[in-house]
Structure formats: C-alpha cells, structure tokens
Design an enzyme around this catalytic site. Sequence first.
Site, PDB file in Angstrom:
ATOM      1  N   ASN A 170      40.330  25.882  -8.090  1.00  0.00           N
ATOM      2  CA  ASN A 170      40.834  24.612  -7.557  1.00  0.00           C
ATOM      3  C   ASN A 170      40.757  23.445  -8.529  1.00  0.00           C
ATOM      4  O   ASN A 170      41.242  22.358  -8.220  1.00  0.00           O
ATOM      5  CB  ASN A 170      40.061  24.241  -6.283  1.00  0.00           C
ATOM      6  N   TYR A 171      40.176  23.642  -9.719  1.00  0.00           N
ATOM      7  CA  TYR A 171      39.865  22.498 -10.586  1.00  0.00           C
ATOM      8  C   TYR A 171      40.349  22.762 -12.006  1.00  0.00           C
ATOM      9  O   TYR A 171      40.040  23.795 -12.590  1.00  0.00           O
ATOM     10  CB  TYR A 171      38.341  22.284 -10.570  1.00  0.00           C
ATOM     11  N   ARG A 228       0.813  -1.219   0.000  1.00  0.00           N
ATOM     12  CA  ARG A 228       0.000   0.000   0.000  1.00  0.00           C
ATOM     13  C   ARG A 228       0.848   1.271   0.000  1.00  0.00           C
ATOM     14  O   ARG A 228       0.337   2.362  -0.269  1.00  0.00           O
ATOM     15  CB  ARG A 228      -0.950  -0.002   1.198  1.00  0.00           C
ATOM     16  N   THR A 271       1.196 -12.946  10.906  1.00  0.00           N
ATOM     17  CA  THR A 271       2.016 -12.490  12.025  1.00  0.00           C
ATOM     18  C   THR A 271       2.484 -13.640  12.919  1.00  0.00           C
ATOM     19  O   THR A 271       3.613 -13.618  13.433  1.00  0.00           O
ATOM     20  CB  THR A 271       1.245 -11.463  12.853  1.00  0.00           C
ATOM     21  N   GLU A 328     -12.532  -9.542  16.649  1.00  0.00           N
ATOM     22  CA  GLU A 328     -12.348  -8.701  15.476  1.00  0.00           C
ATOM     23  C   GLU A 328     -13.659  -7.996  15.153  1.00  0.00           C
ATOM     24  O   GLU A 328     -14.755  -8.513  15.417  1.00  0.00           O
ATOM     25  CB  GLU A 328     -11.886  -9.542  14.285  1.00  0.00           C
TER      26      GLU A 328
END
Length: 457
Positions: A386-387, A16, A79, A155
């Site tokens: 730096n690159y 779900r 379960t 239930e």
Amino acid sequence: MSKRYAIILAAGQGTRMKSKLYKVLHSVCGKPMVQHVVDQVSKLTIQEIVTIIGHGAEKVQLQLGTSSQYALQEEQLGTAHAVMQAEGILAGKEGVTIVVCGDTPLIKAETMEALFAQHEKQKAKATILTAKIDSPAGYGRIVRNGDGLVEKIVEHKDASDEERKINEINTGTYCFDNQALFAALKSVSNENAQGEYYLPDVIEIIKKQGEIVTAYQTDDFEETIGVNDRIALSEAETIMRKRINQNHMRNGVTIVDPTSTYIEADVQIGQDTILLPGTMIKGNTVIGTDCQIGPNSEIEDCVVGDNTVIRQSVAVKSSIGSKVNIGPFAHIRPQSAIEDEVKIGNFVEIKKTVFGKGSKASHLSYIGDAEVGRDVNIGCGSITVNYDGKNKFLTKIEDEVFIGCNSNLVAPVTIGKGAYVAAGSTITKDVPGEALSIARARQENKENYVHKLHLKK
C-alpha cells in the site's frame, strides 16, 4: 431541596509527584483524577460546577471542557484562598456548596449525596465529610459535643493526648451554606507558619457565630484518599481497578483472574462475556454479550459485537462485529472495520481496512488500506502493498475472491468479484471478475546443476 453548587480544588502543582504533568491530570484507570471527580459530581443535581485552576490551567480546561466553569488561582495561598476565587461566580447565591479536592479520584457520587442530605437534614451551615481510621496520626480530628454536632477540628500537632485518641478524621470535603461560606472566607487569617489561608478555619468561624456544624461519616475511608505522590497514585489505581472489576462482575461479566485483568473506567461489557487472565481493556471500548477476550489481549477504543473471540491479540480504535474470531497474535490497527463472522488468524495485521462479512485471513498476512468484500479468502503470506515511500494507496478486493498464498497486491489495484489470484503472484494490474490471474515467472529446472557446481570446486 435547595440549589446546589460545587467547587473543585484543582490549582496545586503537586510537587511531590515529581512530574512534568500537572497533578490532577495524572490518570487512574485511564482517566485523569480531576475528571473522575467532575464525573461523580455531575451525577448529582448541581446547578453550577466551578473548578479552581492554577498550574496547568489550560490543560485542565482542555480536559474538562464545558462540564465546568473555571476560576484562576494565580498564587497558591491555601485552600481557603482557592475557594475565594469562586466568589465572582457563586457569591450571593442561595443554596449549598460542596467543596471537594480534584486529587480525590475515588470519591463517589453516593457519598456526596449523603453529605448533602445530612447538611440539609440538620439545617447546618457547614457539614464535614469524615471517616474513621485505625491510625489517624497526621489527620485533623473531629471533636463532637454531646449532641453529636461538631465542636471543632483539631489538627494532629495541636491535639491533646485525649484528642489524639479520636479516630474520626477530617477528609477535606465539605458542604457549606453558600452565603455563609463566602461571608466567613473574608475573616480567614493567614497568621500561621505557612502564611496561607486554610479552609478548616471557616468551620471555626461559623461555629463561633453560633451556627450548626455537623458531619457525615462515610464507612469507606478509601474513597476519601487524596493523591499527592506516585505511591498514593498506585494505591488509588489498585482500589479503582478492584471497584471497576467488581462492578462488571456484578453485572454478569466473568473475570477469571481479577488481579491480572485491567479495565479502564469508561469501558462497557455485556453479560456472559468472559475475560481471561492478562487482558487489558482501555478507553471507550464497548464489548457485547457472550464474548471471550484473552488471555493476554489488549483492546482500546473499540466496539466489539456479540459472540466474538479475541485471543492473545491487540485491537485499537476499530469496530469488530459479531461472531468474529481473532488471533492468536493478531493486530487490528486503527480505523479498521471487521464485519460479522470474520476470521483473522495468527500473525495477521489489519490496518485502516474494511473486512467484509464471512471473509478470512487465517495466518501471516498484512492487509492495509484496503476494502475487502464478503466471503473472501486471503491465503497465508499475502499482503497489500500500500505504500510507495510517500503515499498510501487503496486495494479493493471484491466479494468471493480467492487470494493464493504469498501474493502481493500492489496498490492501487482492484480484484474483481469471484476472481482467483494464483499463489506466489505479484499483482500490479486490475483483475477482472471471475478471472484467474497468474503473475509469476515460469518455472525452469536446470538438470544436474548441483553436480556441475560441485565439479567446479
């Protein structure tokens, strides 16, 4: 006190959720649901934790690591079937076992401790965690006898009209006498419409054996919520956010607008720090005392000292000292170390840099792959280049250096202690200490150039 064990049910796929991510690994306030559960269980005195895994088993193990043992449920058959998978680890051991679902991230250690205490006090074989709610439709009802003990769980679909009026419901968390649990599991049947083995059937089996079944009723139904879809995930997030924010406020943090402030579960914040609206603090961030964070700042996996101000800025995976002033609109990128009494101003980006005590980059600069000493001033528009397209190189700026505006420091390069770099310079060679370096074309003015240009038209 008897020995205690825990079984965490985390094998379901969670269809779900409609997600590629395994259900219990969905995050609530920056932490996977199952991790919330394990962290709360770990606060108790528990001899062994067993997590039942199935779908996404390897990822769950990677998340929880050595904090749990694992049992694999190859087929999801209910379960009770899931709990059976722990038999090889726990069966035959004396003690009490709590069974809790891995998709209940809001459950608290205090509640589980109270459940254990009720179970042991009543000398029960099974104890159910229950809650009362106004609209119990769809939940199993707890039917008690005159002594307050549990008679049965009914239930909703099977309940009589009278039983449906009961508003005490089964939350799906239980304590069992460990040996009684595994003995009863052998008698659970799958003769139902789904062909699955259900854990509540164990309650009925134990009750028929004449044993005591009791219940502990929590007064906070919200912490028992199971997350089965994105709507419930959002609800859990909202509840957890409120809980986290309130804990910080109780501990002396001022949150001006809690509804617009997002703090993840593992964040630590010192007393008298003020969080302004729109602030997000994430990961394993630790913030000191007397700070001001926000408005509209994002801090993730950082350590921040005391008396520091961070306004409308982003800082990630870095350390930030005390009495630092950052922002507005600054970006502290990973692997940076901002030392005490530093100022990082508006539109400054720092990346993989040590920025020394008392130094300043007040506006419009990029400082990357650098070591900046103490009491350095970096002027507006200056950058460390730096690159080169393939590799990154280091720029070293020693103590008490002054970098003029719009300077380019082309790495690898070192600016010596106390040196000055003139505004507009592009520095490609090392600068000695206390030198003035000027690296720009000589100015030339062409008189009457514009007038002559117009005559040509």
